[in-house]
Write a protein that holds these residues in place. Structure first.
Motif, PDB file in Angstrom:
ATOM      1  N   CYS A 213       0.820  -1.167   0.034  1.00  0.00           N
ATOM      2  CA  CYS A 213       0.000   0.046  -0.038  1.00  0.00           C
ATOM      3  C   CYS A 213       0.989   1.368  -0.147  1.00  0.00           C
ATOM      4  CB  CYS A 213      -1.186   0.026   1.122  1.00  0.00           C
ATOM      5  SG  CYS A 213      -2.306  -1.121   1.162  1.00  0.00           S
ATOM      6  N   LEU A 214       1.873   1.122   0.733  1.00  0.00           N
ATOM      7  CA  LEU A 214       2.804   2.402   0.949  1.00  0.00           C
ATOM      8  C   LEU A 214       3.486   2.662  -0.556  1.00  0.00           C
ATOM      9  CD1 LEU A 214       4.258   4.853   2.354  1.00  0.00           C
ATOM     10  CD2 LEU A 214       5.915   3.192   3.061  1.00  0.00           C
ATOM     11  N   ARG A 215       3.955   1.516  -1.133  1.00  0.00           N
ATOM     12  CA  ARG A 215       4.571   1.399  -2.582  1.00  0.00           C
ATOM     13  C   ARG A 215       3.572   2.070  -3.502  1.00  0.00           C
ATOM     14  NH1 ARG A 215       4.889  -0.892  -6.896  1.00  0.00           N
ATOM     15  NH2 ARG A 215       3.585  -2.672  -6.307  1.00  0.00           N
ATOM     16  N   LEU A 216       2.099   1.591  -3.638  1.00  0.00           N
ATOM     17  CA  LEU A 216       1.351   2.193  -4.536  1.00  0.00           C
ATOM     18  C   LEU A 216       0.886   3.710  -4.129  1.00  0.00           C
ATOM     19  CD1 LEU A 216      -1.341  -0.853  -4.441  1.00  0.00           C
ATOM     20  CD2 LEU A 216      -0.023   0.100  -6.419  1.00  0.00           C
TER      21      LEU A 216
ATOM     22  N   ILE B 106       1.507   9.278  -5.577  1.00  0.00           N
ATOM     23  CA  ILE B 106       1.853  10.693  -5.332  1.00  0.00           C
ATOM     24  C   ILE B 106       3.034  11.206  -6.422  1.00  0.00           C
ATOM     25  CG2 ILE B 106       3.541  12.137  -3.801  1.00  0.00           C
ATOM     26  CD1 ILE B 106       2.398  10.479  -1.532  1.00  0.00           C
ATOM     27  N   ASN B 107       3.970  10.335  -6.799  1.00  0.00           N
ATOM     28  CA  ASN B 107       4.508  10.647  -8.033  1.00  0.00           C
ATOM     29  C   ASN B 107       3.908  10.880  -9.513  1.00  0.00           C
ATOM     30  OD1 ASN B 107       6.794  10.372  -6.569  1.00  0.00           O
ATOM     31  ND2 ASN B 107       7.288   8.279  -7.016  1.00  0.00           N
ATOM     32  N   ARG B 108       2.876  10.208  -9.749  1.00  0.00           N
ATOM     33  CA  ARG B 108       2.104  10.191 -10.954  1.00  0.00           C
ATOM     34  C   ARG B 108       1.328  11.802 -10.879  1.00  0.00           C
ATOM     35  NH1 ARG B 108       1.581   5.688 -14.183  1.00  0.00           N
ATOM     36  NH2 ARG B 108       2.704   3.766 -13.212  1.00  0.00           N
ATOM     37  N   GLU B 109       0.612  11.902  -9.614  1.00  0.00           N
ATOM     38  CA  GLU B 109      -0.113  13.011  -9.600  1.00  0.00           C
ATOM     39  C   GLU B 109       0.613  14.228  -9.831  1.00  0.00           C
ATOM     40  OE1 GLU B 109      -4.293  12.162  -6.731  1.00  0.00           O
ATOM     41  OE2 GLU B 109      -2.389  12.341  -5.697  1.00  0.00           O
ATOM     42  N   ASP B 110       1.813  14.206  -9.045  1.00  0.00           N
ATOM     43  CA  ASP B 110       2.649  15.408  -8.980  1.00  0.00           C
ATOM     44  C   ASP B 110       3.005  15.743 -10.371  1.00  0.00           C
ATOM     45  OD1 ASP B 110       1.883  15.571  -6.153  1.00  0.00           O
ATOM     46  OD2 ASP B 110       4.156  15.320  -5.821  1.00  0.00           O
ATOM     47  N   ALA B 111       3.448  14.612 -11.258  1.00  0.00           N
ATOM     48  CA  ALA B 111       3.854  14.726 -12.497  1.00  0.00           C
ATOM     49  C   ALA B 111       2.767  15.124 -13.486  1.00  0.00           C
ATOM     50  CB  ALA B 111       4.567  13.498 -13.084  1.00  0.00           C
ATOM     51  N   GLU B 112       1.726  14.559 -13.199  1.00  0.00           N
ATOM     52  CA  GLU B 112       0.622  14.717 -14.370  1.00  0.00           C
ATOM     53  C   GLU B 112      -0.340  15.719 -14.064  1.00  0.00           C
ATOM     54  OE1 GLU B 112      -0.410  12.214 -17.054  1.00  0.00           O
ATOM     55  OE2 GLU B 112       1.307  11.285 -16.503  1.00  0.00           O
TER      56      GLU B 112
ATOM     57  N   GLY C 212      -3.365   2.030 -19.744  1.00  0.00           N
ATOM     58  CA  GLY C 212      -3.110   3.240 -20.267  1.00  0.00           C
ATOM     59  C   GLY C 212      -4.309   3.715 -20.532  1.00  0.00           C
ATOM     60  N   SER C 213      -5.296   3.950 -19.901  1.00  0.00           N
ATOM     61  CA  SER C 213      -6.655   4.370 -20.336  1.00  0.00           C
ATOM     62  C   SER C 213      -6.788   5.932 -19.972  1.00  0.00           C
ATOM     63  CB  SER C 213      -7.871   3.809 -19.567  1.00  0.00           C
ATOM     64  OG  SER C 213      -7.577   3.457 -18.166  1.00  0.00           O
ATOM     65  N   GLY C 214      -5.855   6.859 -20.068  1.00  0.00           N
ATOM     66  CA  GLY C 214      -6.168   8.201 -19.943  1.00  0.00           C
ATOM     67  C   GLY C 214      -6.236   8.834 -18.673  1.00  0.00           C
ATOM     68  N   ARG C 215      -6.461  10.065 -18.506  1.00  0.00           N
ATOM     69  CA  ARG C 215      -6.724  10.784 -17.157  1.00  0.00           C
ATOM     70  C   ARG C 215      -7.785  10.044 -16.441  1.00  0.00           C
ATOM     71  NH1 ARG C 215      -4.975  16.090 -16.424  1.00  0.00           N
ATOM     72  NH2 ARG C 215      -5.917  17.376 -14.831  1.00  0.00           N
ATOM     73  N   PHE C 216      -8.923   9.977 -16.921  1.00  0.00           N
ATOM     74  CA  PHE C 216      -9.914   9.295 -16.145  1.00  0.00           C
ATOM     75  C   PHE C 216      -9.303   7.834 -15.513  1.00  0.00           C
ATOM     76  CE2 PHE C 216     -13.846   6.620 -15.558  1.00  0.00           C
ATOM     77  CZ  PHE C 216     -14.302   7.322 -14.942  1.00  0.00           C
ATOM     78  N   GLY C 217      -9.024   7.041 -16.414  1.00  0.00           N
ATOM     79  CA  GLY C 217      -8.334   5.639 -15.910  1.00  0.00           C
ATOM     80  C   GLY C 217      -7.492   5.931 -14.603  1.00  0.00           C
ATOM     81  N   MET C 218      -6.651   6.938 -14.762  1.00  0.00           N
ATOM     82  CA  MET C 218      -5.564   7.012 -13.684  1.00  0.00           C
ATOM     83  C   MET C 218      -6.363   7.687 -12.199  1.00  0.00           C
ATOM     84  SD  MET C 218      -2.569   9.914 -13.186  1.00  0.00           S
ATOM     85  CE  MET C 218      -1.362   8.997 -14.351  1.00  0.00           C
ATOM     86  N   LYS C 219      -7.531   8.235 -12.805  1.00  0.00           N
ATOM     87  CA  LYS C 219      -8.309   9.003 -11.509  1.00  0.00           C
ATOM     88  C   LYS C 219      -8.979   7.697 -10.741  1.00  0.00           C
ATOM     89  CE  LYS C 219      -9.090  13.570 -13.000  1.00  0.00           C
ATOM     90  NZ  LYS C 219      -9.973  14.556 -12.987  1.00  0.00           N
ATOM     91  N   MET C 220      -9.457   6.750 -11.529  1.00  0.00           N
ATOM     92  CA  MET C 220      -9.956   5.586 -10.974  1.00  0.00           C
ATOM     93  C   MET C 220      -9.204   4.569 -10.405  1.00  0.00           C
ATOM     94  SD  MET C 220     -13.075   6.497 -11.591  1.00  0.00           S
ATOM     95  CE  MET C 220     -13.952   5.130 -10.883  1.00  0.00           C
TER      96      MET C 220
END
Length: 194
Positions: free
Chosen positions: A79-82, A87-93, A139-147
């Motif tokens: 869970c910590l790794r995820l 955090i890394n993805r949100e900060d970058a994207e 790789g389903s885009g921005r919505f996929g990342m949010k979900m």
């Protein structure tokens, strides 16, 4: 010798109590983080369907406390790794700006690190389990990342809740075991005196 064993039991019980309190607090903070994320992204409050991303062997009553703690420790580690990946993805994207959600995210990440250290101290005989993580992110885009982020946060709520429940039962069980051992020991010493 008996004094050393007694101190060890009391120390373990004290550590389990501290870990339980930390897990309870973290579980509440994970719930708050999930709610902040849903509100920020205007997502429904119903959970996303599907299995948890992190999977471990089921916690069954026949397992020892040490096995349960080891399994939960493995789940929390993933869970910590995820969460760090989130955090890394949100900060970058999304170039996150400082707000309630990002502050809570940092609090949860730090507290989860502390809980891992705390539960590590409860692990016995070097017993370790590995947790499996399902597909990271498609790789389903921005919505996929949010979900996907929503599912990671749901996992955090689930596994911190499981850990809190399990650790909250440990001190009681340890207390019972400790009293049973001292009763047997005192009965044995009375018999030798007679």
């Amino acid at each position: 010798m008996a004094g050393r064993a007694s101190r060890g039991r009391h120390g373990l019980r004290g550590q389990a109590g501290r870990s339980a309190a930390l897990a309870r607090l973290l579980h509440e903070e994970c719930n708050q983080l999930l709610e902040l994320y849903r509100k920020r992204e205007s997502l429904p409050s119903s959970p996303v369907a599907g299995d948890y991303l992190v999977s471990v062997p089921p916690l069954v009553p026949q397992m020892s406390d040490a096995e349960k703690i080891s399994i939960l420790h493995a789940a929390l580690k993933e869970c910590l790794r995820l969460l760090e990946d989130v955090i890394n993805r949100e900060d970058a994207e999304f170039s996150e700006e400082e707000g309630d959600y990002t502050r809570q995210r940092t609090t949860v990440k730090d507290r989860l690190g502390h809980l891992l250290v705390s539960t590590e101290r409860l692990l016995v005989d070097g017993q370790r389990f590995e947790a499996a993580v399902k597909e990271e992110l498609d790789g389903s885009g921005r919505f996929g990342m949010k979900m996907w982020i929503l599912r990671v946060l749901q996992d955090l709520v689930h596994w911190t809740g499981q850990t809190s429940n399990t650790l909250n039962q440990l001190p009681v069980e340890m207390e019972k075991a400790s009293k049973a051992i001292s009763r047997r020991t005192s009965r044995g010493s009375r018999k030798t005196r007679n």
